[in-house]
Enzyme design. Structure first.
Site: not given
Length: 527
Positions: A182-183
């Site tokens: 993810g981020g």
């Protein structure tokens, strides 16, 4: 009246507190539980503290906020408040020089980032920037802590902002030792170097389950974002190794080649390899015929101190070599075309790889040596539609923008726009040398003859014989080894065996080089 304690009573109270502190510190050192540690080892991974021990000089680690705990409530968090909150932060030394570090502890909340966890990372990042020392992150975490919601996401924002502020100011190294999804994957992407370990580390924005749900594609975690994928295909990882010990030792080696910050020069070392050593082997390594292949790495090994160099992005865009090495004990960055891969042409990936390496060298005061043997840019619809113009311009911009000492050596061919882009004298190389085998031209003689003498060839009784004669004439008049030297486009034609000595003398002269760029907020490089 207040009770008056005797000296003995006060001493006993203090000793009790010290004993309590010792017990707490032992709890912090051990970590959450033996079961969690066994699970970590079952995956073939070391603990966070073991990793720090391998990275830093023995006994040098100073931990920050080991007693930190989260303050979150709900979803059962209030009942589980382990010390460190899943990340170990602090500083120590590598080869005697200060290095800041943070290491995710996967045994605690899967290394997931919460508010307290992020605050600790922010603090150590701020300290690294203030102290002007490298920052190494040992990544092994499951992303944002879902139970803490947006507070966890904001924590990542603070990391990204600090990564960006520190870019080009202090070296930032990301070591991937577990999952990073993810981020969270953007933090390593913002740093100078990314290391990965095969089988145990993965990076991706969306995992295999999401990919399958959205696109129907089935793929494993390693197939999607493993070390070899990012080292060979995506170019996200600069280095990939089989085990954590080797990986962390290579991080130490890289740090030995980098300065502490952008205000210092890289550390010099005494060299036992004579500066004037002749490289007679080079005469046999590089064939005079421009269409014959050879391994540029062997040329580099012959030139640099003791043949030692650290190649960056070794497995990605293999048609260009980027490496850190030493010449007479001084660190240099080497950019070299690789005739053993795609004949050494420049393409999209090679341009991006070399551009970022040149920018890194320039940011950290590392002189750049460029070794040219390039037939041009790779032709084709895929390259043109993929934006070779834009990507090739990145390398051109990086060289033109670099103010460190820059020395180029043309080994054999240097054709067309690729010759200009590869740090030619016209874009600011301080010194340019050429071997007697050099051919600098707009294009190869065969192609040039077909363009310039197209009509004569077509009208000849024997077109092939005419083409061969005109090619020979073109080479003799416009591509002979001294053509560029006669016009001042190279500073000298040198004996290949003297390349090491010429480079060392040239860089010694350029060590006091001072060059300023125009005053501006920042440039707007091609993206």
């Amino acid at each position: 009246m207040a009770e008056v304690l005797t000296t003995a009573d006060a001493s006993a109270g203090t000793r009790l507190r010290v004993t309590e502190l010792a017990a707490i510190r032992e709890e912090v050192r051990r970590g959450p539980s033996e079961k969690a540690t066994e699970a970590q080892r079952a995956k073939g991974k070391l603990t966070a503290r073991e990793r720090i021990g391998l990275l830093l000089d023995e006994g040098s680690f100073h931990e920050l906020e080991p007693l930190r705990r989260h303050r979150a409530t709900g979803f059962g968090l209030e009942a589980k408040r382990p010390y460190t909150d899943g990340v170990i932060t602090g500083w120590g030394t590598v080869h005697g020089r200060t290095v800041f570090v943070y290491a995710h502890d996967f045994r605690i909340f899967g290394g997931a980032l919460g508010e307290a966890h992020a605050t600790k990372i922010h603090k150590v990042m701020d300290m690294a920037l203030t102290a002007g020392a490298p920052l190494v992150s040992l990544n092994d975490g499951a992303g944002a802590r879902i139970q803490e919601g947006v507070s966890a996401l904001a924590g990542y924002g603070g990391i990204f902002r600090r990564n960006t502020r520190a870019s080009g100011v202090i070296p930032q190294i990301s070591v991937m030792l577990g999952p990073c999804a993810g981020g969270a994957a953007y933090a390593p992407a913002l740093t100078d170097f990314v290391f990965m370990v095969r089988e145990t580390s993965q990076m991706f924005i969306t995992g295999p389950d999401v990919v399958q749900a959205v696109t129907g594609e089935e793929i494993t975690q390693n197939g999607l974002g493993g070390a070899d994928v990012h080292a060979e295909v995506s170019g996200v990882a600069h280095f990939a190794y089989d085990d954590e010990w080797t990986c962390l030792q290579e991080v130490r080696y890289l740090l030995s080649l980098l300065p502490q910050n952008n205000r210092e020069n890289p550390p010099a070392e005494e060299s036992d390899d004579p500066a004037g050593r002749r490289g007679d082997t080079l005469l046999d390594l590089v064939p005079a015929e421009g269409n014959r292949s050879y391994d540029m790495r062997r040329v580099i090994e012959e030139i640099v101190d003791d043949g030692a160099h650290l190649e960056v992005h070794e497995q990605w865009a293999t048609n260009i070599v980027c490496a850190l090495a030493r010449l007479d004990g001084q660190v240099v960055g080497i950019v070299a075309n690789q005739p053993a891969s795609l004949a050494g042409v420049l393409d999209i990936s090679a341009s991006e790889k070399a551009a970022r390496f040149v920018q890194m060298c320039d940011a950290f005061s590392i002189p750049i040596v460029t070794l040219l043997d390039v037939p041009g840019f790779l032709p084709g619809v895929t390259q043109e539609h993929g934006g070779i113009i834009r990507h090739g311009a990145k390398l051109l911009y990086a060289y033109c923008n670099a103010t460190v000492p820059r020395v180029s050596v043309i080994l054999r061919k240097a054709y067309g726009g690729a010759y200009i882009v590869m740090d030619s004298q016209s874009i600011g190389a301080d010194l340019t040398f050429a071997w007697p085998t050099n051919e600098i031209a707009v294009m190869g003689a065969e192609g040039a003859a077909n363009v310039v003498f197209r009509r004569q060839i077509a009208e000849a009784d024997d077109p092939e014989a005419m083409r061969a004669r005109l090619v020979k004439e073109y080479k003799a008049e416009l591509m002979h080894p001294y053509y560029a030297a006669e016009r001042g486009l190279v500073d000298d034609v040198i004996d290949p065996a003297d390349t090491r000595a010429v480079l060392i003398d040239s860089l010694a002269m350029l060590r006091t080089k001072h060059a300023d760029l125009p005053v501006r907020k920042h440039g707007n490089p091609p993206q």
